[in-house]
Design a protein around this motif. Structure first.
Motif, short mmCIF file in Angstrom:
data_model
loop_
_atom_site.label_atom_id
_atom_site.label_comp_id
_atom_site.label_asym_id
_atom_site.label_seq_id
_atom_site.Cartn_x
_atom_site.Cartn_y
_atom_site.Cartn_z
N LEU A 41 11.24 59.15 14.82
CA LEU A 41 10.01 59.77 14.34
C LEU A 41 8.83 59.39 15.22
CD1 LEU A 41 8.53 61.46 12.25
CD2 LEU A 41 8.40 59.43 10.78
N ALA A 42 8.75 58.13 15.59
CA ALA A 42 7.66 57.68 16.47
C ALA A 42 7.69 58.42 17.80
CB ALA A 42 7.75 56.18 16.70
N THR A 57 3.88 54.29 13.10
CA THR A 57 5.33 54.24 12.90
C THR A 57 5.98 53.17 13.75
OG1 THR A 57 5.28 56.63 12.45
CG2 THR A 57 7.43 55.65 12.89
N ASN A 58 5.52 53.03 14.98
CA ASN A 58 6.09 51.99 15.85
C ASN A 58 5.77 50.59 15.36
OD1 ASN A 58 7.74 52.92 18.03
ND2 ASN A 58 5.96 53.91 18.94
N TRP A 59 4.57 50.39 14.77
CA TRP A 59 4.27 49.06 14.23
C TRP A 59 5.16 48.75 13.03
CZ3 TRP A 59 2.41 45.56 17.03
CH2 TRP A 59 1.37 45.78 17.94
N LYS A 82 6.26 50.16 24.53
CA LYS A 82 6.08 51.55 24.09
C LYS A 82 4.74 51.71 23.36
CE LYS A 82 9.65 53.81 22.79
NZ LYS A 82 10.83 54.36 22.06
N ILE A 83 4.38 50.73 22.54
CA ILE A 83 3.10 50.77 21.83
C ILE A 83 1.95 50.69 22.82
CG2 ILE A 83 1.61 49.44 20.27
CD1 ILE A 83 4.16 48.76 18.67
N ALA A 84 2.10 49.85 23.82
CA ALA A 84 1.06 49.74 24.86
C ALA A 84 0.88 51.07 25.58
CB ALA A 84 1.42 48.64 25.85
N GLU A 85 1.97 51.73 25.91
CA GLU A 85 1.90 53.02 26.61
C GLU A 85 1.22 54.08 25.75
OE1 GLU A 85 5.84 52.46 29.48
OE2 GLU A 85 6.02 53.49 27.57
N THR A 86 1.47 54.03 24.44
CA THR A 86 0.80 54.98 23.55
C THR A 86 -0.70 54.72 23.50
OG1 THR A 86 2.81 55.15 22.20
CG2 THR A 86 0.76 55.94 21.22
#
Length: 199
Positions: A41-42, A57-59, A82-86
């Motif tokens: 989903l993320a 969602t990633n958190w 991945k969170i950093a890239e977002t």
């Protein structure tokens, strides 16, 4: 999943959301069984430009991942990257940099320097530092984004030899000593990461 693989993310999102709702109803909101659906989903949210939803969602995935894997694990490093890239896609360069630095602190404890993920981290760190400097933003807490320092230096407290073109640390106002390799007494994560994980 077939829709996502075909690049039809607009159609995949509601299906993943429906699947997540069913899994939550059956297993609870923090159950390990949710991990794969949350990841799908993320990724789908990010592909359709719903970056805030992707971050949220990633958190959630990070919180569940910590329960399954612990905080120091290559998969946790991958999640943080991945969170950093977002965050970077959203223009939140400083937030992205802090999260990459947290990922580096974790990666130093669970992977070798030539690991492809470790290489990606250092490349991303270097890019973000240069981007912030070009924007006139504050410098990163790391002058040298070196992923690993000599093991003997870490064990003995002897600082590695500095670059010949670099001013001595004592003469630089922004100098920061490199963290040692090995399990820290407290998790070496940025305050933003702790805040998001604890929510």
């Amino acid at each position: 999943n077939l829709l996502a693989r075909a690049g039809r993310f607009d159609e995949a999102v509601p299906l993943f959301e429906s699947s997540l709702t069913g899994l939550e109803r059956q297993n609870g909101p923090e159950a390990p069984e949710l991990a794969e659906c949350l990841q799908n989903l993320a990724d789908a949210y990010q592909s359709v430009g719903r970056y805030e939803d992707s971050l949220r969602t990633n958190w959630r995935l990070v919180r569940i991942g910590e329960k399954i894997l612990g905080r120091v694990h290559p998969d946790m490093v991958s999640m943080l990257l991945k969170i950093a890239e977002t965050n970077e896609m959203m223009g939140k360069t400083e937030d992205a940099l802090h999260i990459v630095e947290s990922a580096i602190a974790t990666a130093k404890q669970c992977m070798q320097a030539d690991n492809p993920l470790a290489v990606r981290l250092i490349e991303r760190h270097t890019y973000l530092v240069n981007l912030m400097r070009n924007q006139g933003a504050m410098r990163s807490q790391y002058d040298d984004p070196s992923m690993y320092q000599d093991q003997r230096a870490a064990n003995t407290g002897v600082e590695p030899t500095s670059n010949a073109n670099q001013a001595p640390a004592a003469n630089r106002q922004d100098a920061v000593s490199a963290p040692e390799i090995g399990p820290p007494s407290e998790p070496q994560v940025h305050k933003q990461v702790l805040k998001q994980v604890q929510q």
